[in-house]
Design an enzyme around this catalytic site. Structure first.
Site, PDB file in Angstrom:
ATOM      1  CG  HIS A  18      -1.827  -1.132   1.102  1.00 58.56           C
ATOM      2  ND1 HIS A  18      -2.097  -1.856   2.515  1.00 58.56           N
ATOM      3  CD2 HIS A  18      -2.766  -1.387   0.328  1.00 58.56           C
ATOM      4  CE1 HIS A  18      -3.123  -2.825   2.006  1.00 58.56           C
ATOM      5  NE2 HIS A  18      -3.412  -2.481   0.873  1.00 58.56           N
ATOM      6  CE  LYS A  42     -11.539  -7.384   2.278  1.00 62.22           C
ATOM      7  NZ  LYS A  42     -10.338  -6.635   1.850  1.00 62.22           N
ATOM      8  NE  ARG A  93      -2.317  -8.149  -4.226  1.00 64.11           N
ATOM      9  CZ  ARG A  93      -2.960  -8.691  -3.058  1.00 64.11           C
ATOM     10  NH1 ARG A  93      -2.354  -8.758  -2.079  1.00 64.11           N
ATOM     11  NH2 ARG A  93      -4.167  -9.123  -3.343  1.00 64.11           N
ATOM     12  CB  SER A 131      -4.640  -6.732   4.262  1.00 61.05           C
ATOM     13  OG  SER A 131      -3.966  -5.291   3.739  1.00 61.05           O
TER      14      SER A 131
END
Length: 161
Positions: A18, A42, A93, A131
């Site tokens: 990040h 989440k 990614r 994360s």
């Protein structure tokens, strides 16, 4: 014309990936708004306040015009439009990220065609950091050294407190 980008996420917790995105956003845009968004799917690992504080500390060390905002609900593209943003900044990614981000970019373009999505790929040493991976490390024997390698110092301090 000045270019403002929104870089949004739940940042739970913020990672070195990040931070890399934030740095690149500062290089590419006149203003970067880091948006801490609420994802109702989440469950929070760090509190919203801890994440906001960590992001503000990360932003304070960056060159350029960067600020952190919390957006508890609504469409990100509408928030972007209301703030005068010209771009959404997203990290990709892997192919799974790409497929998800591509679908979101197309939906956002339908809703607010004047806002362009920009994708950046992190360097190889950061592409596996997420994360959820960091959250999964916490509590395992020796977790501290692995987490310390994946997050900025202010985030590591927040996790340890």
């Amino acid at each position: 014309m000045s270019k403002t980008a929104i870089y949004a996420g739940s940042f739970d917790p913020p990672t070195n990936g990040h931070l890399w995105m934030m740095r690149r956003g500062c290089e590419l845009f006149d203003e970067l708004i880091v948006v801490l968004a609420v994802n109702p799917e989440k469950k929070g690992f760090l509190s919203m306040e801890s994440r906001r504080e960590a992001l503000e500390k990360m932003a304070a060390g960056l060159p350029g015009n960067v600020r952190v905002e919390v957006v508890p609900q609504g469409f990100l593209v509408d928030f972007a439009s209301n703030t005068g943003a010209t771009h959404l900044l997203r990290g990709v990614r892997n192919t799974i990220d790409f497929e998800y981000e591509k679908a979101m970019a197309r939906m956002n373009a339908r809703m607010q065609p004047e806002i362009q999505t920009v994708f950046l790929m992190p360097p190889s040493e950061l592409e596996e950091i997420s994360s959820s991976m960091v959250r999964g490390f916490v509590g395992l024997p020796g977790w501290e050294r692995w987490v310390k390698a994946c997050v900025p110092p202010c985030v590591y301090d927040a996790i340890c407190s």
